[in-house]
Motif scaffolding. Structure first.
Motif, mmCIF file in Angstrom:
data_model
loop_
_atom_site.group_PDB
_atom_site.id
_atom_site.type_symbol
_atom_site.label_atom_id
_atom_site.label_comp_id
_atom_site.label_asym_id
_atom_site.label_seq_id
_atom_site.Cartn_x
_atom_site.Cartn_y
_atom_site.Cartn_z
ATOM 1 N N ARG A 141 -3.695 4.080 -9.061
ATOM 2 C CA ARG A 141 -5.033 5.668 -8.378
ATOM 3 C C ARG A 141 -6.361 5.524 -8.762
ATOM 4 O O ARG A 141 -6.688 4.949 -7.292
ATOM 5 C CB ARG A 141 -4.419 6.712 -9.047
ATOM 6 N N SER A 167 -2.501 10.773 9.381
ATOM 7 C CA SER A 167 -1.230 10.987 9.855
ATOM 8 C C SER A 167 -0.885 12.279 9.186
ATOM 9 O O SER A 167 -1.210 12.685 8.297
ATOM 10 C CB SER A 167 -0.063 9.113 8.719
ATOM 11 N N GLY A 213 0.623 -1.222 0.046
ATOM 12 C CA GLY A 213 -0.353 0.229 0.227
ATOM 13 C C GLY A 213 1.089 1.227 0.361
ATOM 14 O O GLY A 213 0.647 2.284 -0.629
ATOM 15 N N ASP A 214 1.792 1.159 0.793
ATOM 16 C CA ASP A 214 2.784 2.554 0.780
ATOM 17 C C ASP A 214 3.503 2.900 -0.694
ATOM 18 O O ASP A 214 3.348 3.666 -1.050
ATOM 19 C CB ASP A 214 4.184 2.117 1.896
ATOM 20 N N ARG A 247 1.446 4.002 -2.771
ATOM 21 C CA ARG A 247 0.910 5.626 -2.605
ATOM 22 C C ARG A 247 1.993 6.825 -3.146
ATOM 23 O O ARG A 247 1.969 7.625 -3.614
ATOM 24 C CB ARG A 247 0.313 5.661 -1.465
ATOM 25 N N GLU A 294 -8.670 4.793 -5.175
ATOM 26 C CA GLU A 294 -9.831 5.619 -4.897
ATOM 27 C C GLU A 294 -11.183 4.894 -4.275
ATOM 28 O O GLU A 294 -11.584 4.993 -3.612
ATOM 29 C CB GLU A 294 -9.979 6.392 -5.584
ATOM 30 N N ARG A 339 -5.391 12.989 5.151
ATOM 31 C CA ARG A 339 -6.618 10.957 5.309
ATOM 32 C C ARG A 339 -6.056 11.067 4.072
ATOM 33 O O ARG A 339 -6.228 11.631 3.213
ATOM 34 C CB ARG A 339 -7.283 12.491 5.767
ATOM 35 N N ARG A 340 -6.468 9.598 4.524
ATOM 36 C CA ARG A 340 -6.007 9.051 3.231
ATOM 37 C C ARG A 340 -7.381 8.911 2.461
ATOM 38 O O ARG A 340 -8.922 8.474 3.189
ATOM 39 C CB ARG A 340 -5.825 7.488 3.093
ATOM 40 N N LYS A 341 -7.454 9.157 1.130
ATOM 41 C CA LYS A 341 -9.122 9.378 0.223
ATOM 42 C C LYS A 341 -9.981 7.796 0.622
ATOM 43 O O LYS A 341 -10.604 7.500 0.113
ATOM 44 C CB LYS A 341 -8.503 9.505 -0.622
ATOM 45 N N ASP A 342 -9.256 7.030 0.704
ATOM 46 C CA ASP A 342 -9.640 5.673 0.570
ATOM 47 C C ASP A 342 -10.031 5.076 2.029
ATOM 48 O O ASP A 342 -10.307 3.908 2.525
ATOM 49 C CB ASP A 342 -9.080 4.543 -0.369
ATOM 50 N N ASP A 343 -9.938 5.566 3.189
ATOM 51 C CA ASP A 343 -10.637 5.338 4.542
ATOM 52 C C ASP A 343 -11.886 6.307 4.580
ATOM 53 O O ASP A 343 -12.107 6.840 5.845
ATOM 54 C CB ASP A 343 -9.401 6.625 5.489
#
Ligand code: AMP
Length: 218
Positions: A50, A129, A32-33, A36, A54, A160-164
């Motif tokens: 991407r 984060s 994941g990192d 990203r 998303e 904040r991660r978009k997928d969160d």
């Protein structure tokens, strides 16, 4: 030493992988990192990944297997690695078997972090984060000590991660149950699986993981 942390999004894989890596001098390999970073750098892989990320879907196996196989070859991985977020499909698990066999390495342990579904959604939707150092926080469970200031590096920008976002979290959970949870059976049958409750405080979960890793080393 080769370890896999397995579990749904929000189970604490990233947090535990970071702690374990620091304690044991291992390298945390988070696909994941890596993805990203590719998205942020605008590479060909990033551009392809991407829109998929998303939506909370899985990036195609051949892409993820390619980046993982390349990364695990790097000299810093010689002491051992903790795989966080890989493998996520049976095809990825099988590709990993091949990579390890070719390198004459053995998989020491697969640690499944188990967390109730309602808790997962709650955990993911509050996380953020530090934009500078990557330290992880949570609105309710782990806020910064001083409001809007990173405990670790004093930066004041957070992401904040978009997928969160809650609607994407549900899609990610569904993908986990459909594509990734069969790996629990796969590793159970191979005799590598250890199950840890991820419901308790971070330190308690870390201690349970530590005793498995100690046992796997013996
Ligand atoms: P993570 O940071 O592990 O939650 O991953 C974030 C997103 O990256 C996932 O929702 C997927 O879109 C993608 N991703 C990460 N690892 C993998 C993988 N092993 N296979 C496919 N997609 C992945």
């Amino acid at each position: 030493m080769i370890l896999i942390l397995l579990g749904p999004p929000g189970a604490g894989k990233g947090t535990q992988a970071k702690e374990l890596a620091a304690r044991r001098g291992l390298v945390q390999l988070s696909t994941g990192d890596m993805l990203r970073a590719a998205v942020a750098a605008g590479t060909a892989v990033g551009l392809k990944a991407r829109p998929i990320m998303e939506k909370g879907l899985l990036v195609p196996d051949e892409i993820v297997i390619g980046i993982l196989a390349e990364r695990i070859e790097q000299p810093d991985c010689r002491n051992g690695v903790i795989l966080d977020g890989f493998p996520r499909t049976l095809a990825q698990a099988s590709a990993l078997d091949d990579v390890l066999t070719n390198k004459k390495l053995k998989l020491d342990a697969v640690i499944e972090l188990k967390v109730d579904d309602e808790v997962l959604v709650e955990r993911i939707s509050g996380r953020f984060s530090c934009a500078e150092c990557g330290a992880g926080y949570h609105d309710a469970f782990k806020p910064t000590k001083v409001k809007d200031v990173c405990d670790a590096c004093q930066a004041t920008k957070f992401i904040r991660r978009k997928d969160d976002a809650p609607e994407t979290v549900r899609a990610r959970l569904l993908v986990y149950y459909r594509e990734t949870s069969p790996l629990i059976g796969y590793y159970y049958c191979k005799g590598n699986l250890h199950v840890v409750s991820g419901m308790g405080p971070i330190g308690e979960v870390a201690a349970a993981i530590e005793s498995i890793v100690e046992g796997a080393k013996a």
